[in-house]
Design a protein around this motif. Structure first.
Motif, short mmCIF file in Angstrom:
data_model
loop_
_atom_site.label_atom_id
_atom_site.label_comp_id
_atom_site.label_asym_id
_atom_site.label_seq_id
_atom_site.Cartn_x
_atom_site.Cartn_y
_atom_site.Cartn_z
N THR A 1 82.30 -31.05 25.11
CA THR A 1 81.15 -31.57 25.84
C THR A 1 79.83 -31.16 25.21
O THR A 1 78.78 -31.68 25.57
CB THR A 1 81.15 -31.07 27.30
N PHE A 2 79.87 -30.26 24.26
CA PHE A 2 78.64 -29.68 23.70
C PHE A 2 77.85 -30.72 22.90
O PHE A 2 78.39 -31.45 22.08
CB PHE A 2 78.98 -28.50 22.79
N ARG A 3 76.55 -30.76 23.17
CA ARG A 3 75.62 -31.55 22.38
C ARG A 3 74.34 -30.74 22.21
O ARG A 3 73.97 -29.95 23.08
CB ARG A 3 75.29 -32.90 23.05
N LYS A 4 73.65 -30.94 21.09
CA LYS A 4 72.41 -30.22 20.84
C LYS A 4 71.22 -30.97 21.44
O LYS A 4 71.22 -32.21 21.50
CB LYS A 4 72.19 -30.04 19.33
N GLU A 5 70.22 -30.23 21.87
CA GLU A 5 68.98 -30.85 22.34
C GLU A 5 68.21 -31.38 21.14
O GLU A 5 68.32 -30.87 20.03
CB GLU A 5 68.14 -29.83 23.10
N GLU A 6 67.43 -32.42 21.38
CA GLU A 6 66.62 -32.97 20.31
C GLU A 6 65.66 -31.90 19.77
O GLU A 6 65.11 -31.10 20.53
CB GLU A 6 65.82 -34.17 20.80
N SER A 7 65.49 -31.86 18.46
CA SER A 7 64.67 -30.83 17.83
C SER A 7 63.20 -31.00 18.18
O SER A 7 62.68 -32.10 18.22
CB SER A 7 64.85 -30.89 16.31
N ASP A 8 62.55 -29.88 18.46
CA ASP A 8 61.10 -29.89 18.70
C ASP A 8 60.44 -28.81 17.85
O ASP A 8 59.46 -28.18 18.26
CB ASP A 8 60.79 -29.70 20.18
N HIS A 9 60.99 -28.60 16.66
CA HIS A 9 60.51 -27.53 15.79
C HIS A 9 59.70 -28.05 14.60
O HIS A 9 59.70 -27.44 13.54
CB HIS A 9 61.70 -26.71 15.28
N ASP A 10 59.02 -29.16 14.78
CA ASP A 10 58.29 -29.76 13.66
C ASP A 10 57.26 -28.79 13.06
O ASP A 10 57.13 -28.71 11.84
CB ASP A 10 57.60 -31.05 14.11
#
Length: 298
Positions: free
Chosen positions: A204-213
Motif C-alpha cells: 500500500t505504500f506510496r510516496k508523497e509528491e516531492s516539495d524539495h525544489d
C-alpha cells in the motif's frame, strides 16, 4: 557499541552453487533493506541463486553477499556494525564525505567477515547496479566484470544531500534512487522472462509528491538534469509501483513485499527493530517459497 541481541542466531553457511534462470530485482531503502537481506538468506538456503541480480542503493549492497553465496553475510554486518562510527557516523564523514563509510566497509568489514571474492566473481552470474549520472539525471548501469563493481556499488548507495558524489571515469554519480528507485524497467528491457522483485515497503505504500525544489536547487544547481530527476522522483516511483503491480496480476512478475507497513525510519538505530525486520523478510520469503518455485517453473 549497540548490536542486535540475537545476531549470533542468524543463519549462516554457503549457498549451493546451482544457478537459477531469471532476474532478481532489489529495491533500495537504506535500513529498511534489512528486510531484503532476510529474504535473500532464505533464498540461498533453498538453493535459489538467480543468474542475474540488479539492485539500487542499499539493494546493491545487499546483492554483494547474495552473489557471493554467503548466507547471513549482509544481515550480520548490518546488525552488528550499524553503530560503528566508521561505518555509519563521524568516521564515515571523515573518510568518505558521506553517511556511509564505504572505505571501511570494503577494506575492513568485508575482509574481516571473509567475503568470498572468488565465488562473487563467478562468470555464470551477472550483478548489475545502477547509479545516477549527475550530468544527465539518468540511471547508469554498471556490471560486474566490466568495471570496478565496488566503486559502482558505492556510487549506487551514495545518499544525496548528505554525501559527496562519487567520481567514476571523470563523471559524478549519486544514489541510483535519484533516477529510479527500483531497477525494474532495466530487467524488462533486458528481456528476462522471469523477474522477481523484492520490495522494502508494503504494497500500500506510496510516496508523497516531492516539495524539495529549493533544497534540490541549493545542493544541485550545477546539475540541472539531476534537479529535474529529483523533482519528479516520487511521482515516478509511484507510477513504477503501479506498473509492477499490473505485471504481478498478469503473472509476468513475482513480487515479495512486507506484509505490514514498515515502521522503522530510513536511518533506524533501534537494533531490535532492525532484527525483527530481518526475520520478517526471512520468514515471509519462506512462506512464499513454493509460490516462487511454481512461478519459476511455469
Amino acid at each position: 557499541m549497540k548490536i542486535y541481541s540475537n545476531a549470533d542466531k542468524l543463519p549462516q553457511g554457503e549457498a549451493p552453487k546451482t544457478v537459477t534462470e531469471g532476474c532478481l530485482v532489489l529495491e533500495g531503502g537504506a535500513w529498511t533493506e534489512i528486510y531484503t537481506q532476510g529474504a535473500l538468506d532464505a533464498l540461498m538456503e533453498e538453493g535459489i541463486n538467480f543468474q542475474t541480480v540488479t539492485g539500487i542503493s542499499a539493494g546493491a549492497m545487499s546483492g554483494l553477499g547474495y552473489v557471493s553465496g554467503q548466507i547471513g553475510f549482509s544481515g550480520r554486518i548490518n546488525l552488528i556494525y550499524r553503530h560503528d562510527k566508521n561505518y555509519c557516523g563521524l568516521g564515515a564523514y571523515t573518510r568518505d564525505s558521506g553517511v556511509t563509510g564505504f572505505s571501511y566497509f570494503f577494506n575492513r568489514i568485508m575482509p574481516d567477515n571473509h567475503f568470498d571474492i572468488s565465488r562473487f566473481a563467478d562468470p555464470r552470474r551477472r550483478f548489475v547496479v545502477a547509479a545516477t549520472n549527475c550530468h544527465t539525471g539518468e540511471a547508469a548501469y554498471f556490471e560486474k566484470g566490466s568495471c570496478d563493481i565496488f566503486k559502482a556499488v558505492q556510487a549506487s548507495a551514495t545518499v544525496p544531500y548528505a554525501s559527496k558524489p562519487v567520481d567514476i571515469d571523470g563523471t559524478p554519480y549519486l544514489d541510483g534512487g535519484c533516477a529510479t528507485k527500483i531497477p525494474y524497467q532495466w530487467a524488462k528491457d533486458s528481456g528476462f522472462s522471469k523477474i522477481f522483485v523484492i520490495r522494502t515497503r508494503d504494497r500500500t505504500f506510496r510516496k508523497e509528491e516531492s516539495d524539495h525544489d529549493r533544497l534540490n536547487h541549493f545542493f544541485y544547481r550545477k546539475y540541472p538534469k539531476l534537479e529535474e530527476a529529483l523533482a519528479v522522483g516520487n511521482s515516478s516511483y509511484n507510477k513504477l509501483l503501479g506498473q509492477i503491480e499490473d505485471d504481478e496480476r498478469t503473472g509476468r512478475t513475482f513480487v515479495l513485499a512486507p506484509k505490514k507497513p514498515v515502521e522503522i525510519s530510513r536511518f533506524e538505530g533501534d537494533m531490535e527493530a532492525l532484527g525483527e525486520l530481518y526475520w520478517n523478510g526471512y520468514n515471509e520469503m519462506h512462506e512464499h517459497m513454493e509460490e516462487l518455485k511454481e512461478y519459476l517453473a511455469s
